[in-house]
Scaffold this motif. Structure first.
Motif, PDB file in Angstrom:
ATOM      1  N   THR A 385       1.470   0.583 -11.387  1.00 38.34           N
ATOM      2  CA  THR A 385       0.056   0.459 -11.063  1.00 38.34           C
ATOM      3  C   THR A 385      -0.368   1.615 -10.169  1.00 38.34           C
ATOM      4  N   GLY A 386      -1.573   1.549  -9.712  1.00 33.63           N
ATOM      5  CA  GLY A 386      -2.095   2.586  -8.821  1.00 33.63           C
ATOM      6  C   GLY A 386      -3.152   2.021  -7.911  1.00 33.63           C
ATOM      7  N   GLY A 387      -3.699   2.865  -7.077  1.00 33.13           N
ATOM      8  CA  GLY A 387      -4.773   2.455  -6.200  1.00 33.13           C
ATOM      9  C   GLY A 387      -4.355   1.448  -5.158  1.00 33.13           C
ATOM     10  N   ILE A 388      -5.251   0.491  -4.906  1.00 30.65           N
ATOM     11  CA  ILE A 388      -5.031  -0.488  -3.859  1.00 30.65           C
ATOM     12  C   ILE A 388      -3.891  -1.439  -4.208  1.00 30.65           C
ATOM     13  N   HIS A 389      -3.673  -1.677  -5.501  1.00 30.98           N
ATOM     14  CA  HIS A 389      -2.558  -2.533  -5.916  1.00 30.98           C
ATOM     15  C   HIS A 389      -1.232  -1.898  -5.509  1.00 30.98           C
ATOM     16  N   ARG A 390      -1.074  -0.623  -5.709  1.00 34.30           N
ATOM     17  CA  ARG A 390       0.158   0.072  -5.300  1.00 34.30           C
ATOM     18  C   ARG A 390       0.317   0.031  -3.786  1.00 34.30           C
ATOM     19  N   LEU A 391      -0.776   0.195  -3.069  1.00 34.69           N
ATOM     20  CA  LEU A 391      -0.733   0.162  -1.608  1.00 34.69           C
ATOM     21  C   LEU A 391      -0.212  -1.176  -1.095  1.00 34.69           C
ATOM     22  N   GLU A 392      -0.761  -2.272  -1.581  1.00 33.04           N
ATOM     23  CA  GLU A 392      -0.378  -3.584  -1.069  1.00 33.04           C
ATOM     24  C   GLU A 392       1.004  -4.003  -1.553  1.00 33.04           C
ATOM     25  N   ALA A 393       1.396  -3.598  -2.753  1.00 32.38           N
ATOM     26  CA  ALA A 393       2.771  -3.875  -3.199  1.00 32.38           C
ATOM     27  C   ALA A 393       3.765  -3.153  -2.302  1.00 32.38           C
ATOM     28  N   ALA A 394       3.459  -1.918  -1.920  1.00 27.90           N
ATOM     29  CA  ALA A 394       4.333  -1.184  -1.008  1.00 27.90           C
ATOM     30  C   ALA A 394       4.368  -1.831   0.365  1.00 27.90           C
ATOM     31  N   ARG A 395       3.241  -2.327   0.830  1.00 27.24           N
ATOM     32  CA  ARG A 395       3.198  -2.964   2.148  1.00 27.24           C
ATOM     33  C   ARG A 395       4.073  -4.215   2.190  1.00 27.24           C
ATOM     34  N   LEU A 396       3.972  -5.050   1.153  1.00 25.99           N
ATOM     35  CA  LEU A 396       4.789  -6.259   1.115  1.00 25.99           C
ATOM     36  C   LEU A 396       6.266  -5.912   0.954  1.00 25.99           C
ATOM     37  N   LEU A 397       6.574  -4.898   0.158  1.00 24.13           N
ATOM     38  CA  LEU A 397       7.964  -4.480  -0.011  1.00 24.13           C
ATOM     39  C   LEU A 397       8.560  -4.030   1.316  1.00 24.13           C
ATOM     40  N   VAL A 398       7.823  -3.242   2.082  1.00 22.92           N
ATOM     41  CA  VAL A 398       8.318  -2.769   3.374  1.00 22.92           C
ATOM     42  C   VAL A 398       8.489  -3.939   4.343  1.00 22.92           C
TER      43      VAL A 398
END
Length: 1002
Positions: A385-398
């Motif tokens: 994915t991209g955009g805000i979806h990628r941002l929040e997936a990365a945040r939860l992963l971290v």
């Protein structure tokens, strides 16, 4: 002057002739003030908020008296019910009142401040209950609250005063149950489903650590997890085998709403292993994302085969691309003669193993660790994915990775698949010299990417040298430098034609709800400041460990820019930003909000660890001036960050030390040692400790007088109830590299066959290590999920308690180390006499004895001994170790006595008269911690030291006294200590003792 039509509409609202006339008045006022800030101000000054608050309160009371509405009409579970329910007169009045408040709140922080000061918020919170209110009212109430908290959030981060919403109202027991009701609705109505992203944003912006427990108690984590699973099940390419899941799950959120759910999950679970476990072990998550054993393989075609099998069999595993393992050069010599302590991989001739055993040894699995399938799903989502979806997936992963819920070996996966992706987004997320007119109108998702991606990348790499190296190799330095420089571009701060500023001659007796609040930074400026903060946080993470990375930043000529971010926001600059058509360059003249100052302090703290930069760039740019001013700042968090930097720049080799002493830093730090905040007190004492090292006698005396003997005595004595009754605490802050502690040298690692655990070892791959409670299924395979969660919660509560106790003991440790550094140097003997004279010899040694003796055996809080915890290698058992103070306090106290033993013969004789102290030191020479044992060896070494030929007789007497305590035999035992530092010091001490006792002297 107010517009007459507004006055008439307000009079009708205050004195309604009928419900329809009241509703029409509200609707007229809302229409009249839309996009008209001057009319909003006039209406506010006429007292519209008091009238709206009374109207809302009366309408809510009338709605309650008529009873609950049929749930089938509003938020029932019947999905086939078309349309929305009809609103009665009271509901229409409430809806128009909420829309009027929302229109006022859109005017900016000045209007939102007035709304929060009125009585409207309490009535709006009553309108959130979906079981008592129509979905239209719930939806618009959420929009209003979200606008208020978003404005308040922006105001609070700007470092200005703002009447905050009451946490007791937003997060009471009744309120969190209402939030759970909103998330648990089963209706597929667009109005009901529109409430989900709003409540997620509301929780994300208002949550604090103390409030997360309430959300856990009402199962909000599980409800959000159900939304995530529902979206995943619906998005399957072939959902023929997922119909049973689909029927049991709530309505799936849309792709646009999923990022808000991921964001809420990451905020709620952040910083807590227990809350992350509640998510991963929830029944819905386990059903779709179970824990699977990791099977590492070197087959490059495994990814294609696994992905095809996953699509065909509808498994929930998300196969990741194959990561090549590093090549290792081997030869016959290294295989025949492996390193000490390393098991040989060649089969031995004496191993009576059959073919099966030989095959198992050749295909020995490298990991028995289980990992949730949610981890590869998040990594796959980031890449797909991209955009805000990628941002929040990365945040939860971290967030999940930071709590240890990733499988062993994930450092390489994150370095190859995640870090380059995030670094690339940093490069794409900011504009390079965009046109001026385009900067004031930014896309919302791009704005969130610019503000969030650098921060998330910093959180991921800050504790992992492997990931830091991966980011550096991806040109992260060049990209973050350009990102930071882009925040200095001129920006059009106020394109509006009207200024919502209160006139200078405004009456002071006007109610707060009828007047405009304070102005804050414009939204475009706040966005740039948030980007600046994220860039500084990423710079701090990249320069945390390696000196060569720090030099990369200084070679990019941003050192001066980082120092300029330490200047707080200028109030006059904020006022100028609201002038018509103003274009402002956001440089040092404007200043920075507090959150940017804190990020700048963090970046400067890591950069100032470089000795070469400390002597050159940082000194040339006069870093000491803004840092000294921040020590006097009223915000405790800023003072802590400033003292952390001072700990680095007042070292004996720093050219800024003399400048700070001349500017009066000693007195300012001494005042901070009396702060009620323990973090401020620790930082100030730590800075004074470094300042007195290798300092002149005059500076040491000035520091001692500034702190004061009575207060210093109180600091080092501590509280006998709070400071001594807690289990063993982990490494101090200096062991993590946050400050440069010049007192404790880095110890040698124990031998591989040592029974002692490895201490002070740098963790180069933190994500490759897993928490035993988090995902080690091998030894606890039969434990239920409830028992596992209870165990994780108990361990986390114990850790929080230890952290609080650790702050208490660190105050005592820094005070003792301050005395230790004061008695060091060419005039140490004179300073030792002054310490005993000022504090009193008897009182001083009494305090030292209290820090070394074990706990009172009659104390109820003492941790009982466990028969299963025996001693290993002659050291304490774990239970006996917990009967003593933490190792930091023990080592600090013994090293302070080491300095007294390094004095003259008079000081050594006084020390040897303290029989109670030496009884405790003898017991502590068997402490499991090598730092404590090494300190005991240093104490004995200094006591038997021979100053001259005339001192041999006195030295022999001291050896005889030590032999009475048993130290001669103990030094002989410590000659075989697994710690090389303690071993070498024990050998030197024992040889001196042996020569003196045999009459050979030197």
């Amino acid at each position: 002057m107010a517009i007459p039509s507004l006055s008439q509409g307000l009079n009708e609202l205050k004195n309604p002739t009928s419900q329809s006339a009241q509703r029409e008045a509200l609707e007229y006022l809302r229409t009249a003030i839309t996009c008209r800030l001057d009319r909003k101000e006039s209406l506010l000054q006429l007292g519209v908020l008091d009238a709206v608050a009374r109207t809302l309160s009366e309408a809510c009371a009338s709605s309650k008296s008529k009873g609950k509405k049929p749930s089938q009409e509003t938020n029932g579970s019947d999905r086939s019910l078309p349309g929305e329910p009809q609103l009665n007169d009271e509901d229409r009045i409430r809806l128009q009142a909420i829309l009027l408040l929302d229109s006022l709140a859109l005017g900016g922080t000045s209007f939102a401040s007035a709304i929060c000061s009125s009585q409207c918020v309490a009535s709006v919170l009553e309108c959130l209950d979906p079981s008592r209110n129509p979905p239209q009212i719930v939806l618009n109430s959420l929009r209003l609250l979200l606008e208020l908290v978003a404005t308040e959030y922006r105001e609070e981060e700007a470092g200005q005063l703002f009447p905050t919403l009451s946490d007791k109202e937003l997060y009471s027991t009744a309120s969190v149950r209402i939030y759970a009701k909103i998330l648990s609705q089963q209706s597929t109505s667009p109005t009901v489903q529109g409430q989900i992203p709003l409540i997620c944003q509301f929780l994300s912006k208002t949550l604090t650590t103390a409030q997360c427990g309430l959300l856990v108690s009402v199962d909000i984590i599980e409800l959000l997890g159900q939304k995530l699973v529902s979206h995943y099940v619906q998005s399957k390419q072939n959902p023929r085998n997922q119909r049973s899941y689909h029927n049991a799950l709530p309505p799936a959120p849309s792709d646009r709403d999923l990022p808000y759910i991921l964001n809420a999950l990451s905020i709620i679970t952040s910083g807590s292993q227990y809350r992350v476990a509640r998510l991963l072990y929830s029944p819905t998550i386990l059903a779709v994302f179970p824990f699977r054993q990791l099977q590492p393989s070197a087959d490059p075609n495994l990814y294609q085969r696994s992905y095809a099998a996953a699509l065909a069999n509808q498994t929930n595993d998300m196969p990741l691309p194959w990561i090549p393992t590093g090549s290792h050069k081997t030869n016959e010599h290294s295989e025949a003669f492996p390193a000490l302590g390393t098991p040989s991989t060649k089969p031995s001739a004496f191993d009576f193993a059959g073919p099966e055993s030989t095959q198992q040894s050749a295909e020995k699995p490298t990991s028995n660790v289980y990992e949730s399938c949610l981890i590869p799903y998040l990594i796959t989502s980031m890449r797909a994915t991209g955009g805000i979806h990628r941002l929040e997936a990365a945040r939860l992963l971290v967030t999940i990775a930071q709590q240890g819920f990733v499988g062993r070996g994930r450092d390489r996966t994150l370095a190859f698949l995640v870090v380059p992706l995030l670094v690339g987004i940093v490069d794409e997320s900011f504009p390079l010299n965009p046109p001026l007119e385009g900067r004031s109108i930014l896309d919302s998702e791009k704005r969130q990417l610019r503000e969030g991606i650098p921060r998330i990348l910093a959180s991921l790499i800050e504790s992992s040298p492997i990931l830091q190296k991966a980011a550096i190799e991806g040109d992260a330095v060049k990209k973050v430098v350009a990102f930071l420089k882009s925040t200095l571009i001129p920006v059009e701060t106020r394109p509006n034609t009207w200024n919502a500023e209160r006139p200078a001659d405004a009456m002071s007796d006007v109610p707060e709800a009828s007047s405009l609040g304070h102005t804050t930074l414009p939204e475009s400026v706040m966005h740039i400041m948030k980007c600046r903060e994220s860039a500084l946080i990423l710079i701090a993470a990249l320069s945390e460990r390696e000196d060569k990375y720090r030099k990369n930043f200084t070679e990019s000529h941003i050192t001066k820019l980082i120092i300029d971010t330490l200047r707080p926001l200028n109030a006059q600059s904020v006022a100028r930003m609201h002038e018509k058509g103003r274009t402002e360059k956001l440089d040092r003249k404007v200043g920075n909000p507090l959150f940017v100052v804190l990020a700048g302090l963090k970046a400067i703290r890591t950069i100032s660890r470089s000795v070469s930069l400390l002597r050159t760039k940082l000194g040339d740019y006069e870093l000491h001036k803004p840092i000294h001013e921040l020590v006097k700042h009223p915000c405790a968090e800023v003072v802590v960050g400033a003292t952390d930097v001072i700990c680095n720049i007042v070292m004996d080799f720093s050219p800024m030390r003399d400048n700070l002493i001349e500017a009066g830093i000693i007195q300012d730090l001494a005042e901070r040692t009396k702060s009620a905040d323990y973090s401020v007190r620790i930082g100030a004492l730590w800075a004074l400790k470094h300042l007195t090292y290798q300092a002149s006698t005059e500076s040491k005396r000035r520091a001692w007088e500034a702190v004061g003997t009575p207060w210093l005595t109180k600091i080092i004595s501590g509280d006998s109830t709070n400071n001594r009754l807690f289990p063993r605490i982990g490494a101090a802050a200096n062991a993590a590299g946050e400050r440069v502690d010049i007192l404790h040298a880095v110890e040698d690692e124990p031998m591989p066959d040592s029974p002692e655990p490895v201490e002070h070892q740098e963790d180069t791959a933190p994500y490759s290590k897993t928490s035993g409670l988090a995902n080690d299924f091998q030894g606890e395979r039969g434990m239920s999920v409830a028992a596992r969660l209870a165990k994780i919660k108990e361990a986390e509560e114990r850790q929080v308690k230890n952290r609080a106790h650790h702050e208490l003991v660190m105050v005592q440790v820094q005070g003792i180390d301050f005395i230790r550094n004061s008695t060091q140097g060419p005039h140490a003997v004179m300073m030792l006499d002054e310490v005993l004279s000022n504090m009193g010899s008897e009182r001083f040694f009494e305090i030292m004895d209290s820090t070394l003796r074990p706990l009172d055996t009659n104390d109820q809080n003492q941790i009982p001994s466990s028969p299963s915890q025996g001693s290993r290698g002659g050291f304490f058992s774990k239970a006996k170790e917990q009967q003593y103070a933490p190792r930091e306090l023990l080592a600090s106290s013994i090293y302070c006595l080491v300095h007294f033993a390094a004095g003259n013969a008079h000081h050594r004789n006084i020390l040897l008269q303290q029989r109670s102290i030496f009884n405790h030191v003898y017991d502590l020479s068997s402490h499991p911690d090598s730092a404590v044992r090494t300190a005991c060896c240093w104490l004995c070494n200094n006591l038997v030291w021979i100053d001259s030929k005339d001192d041999q007789t006195l030295a022999l007497n001291r050896v005889t006294a030590l032999d009475e305590f048993g130290f001669v035999r103990k030094m002989k035992e410590l000659c075989k200590d697994p710690c090389l530092d303690a071993q070498d010091r024990a050998k030197a001490t024992y040889e001196t003792m042996h020569r003196l006792m045999n009459g050979t002297g030197r």
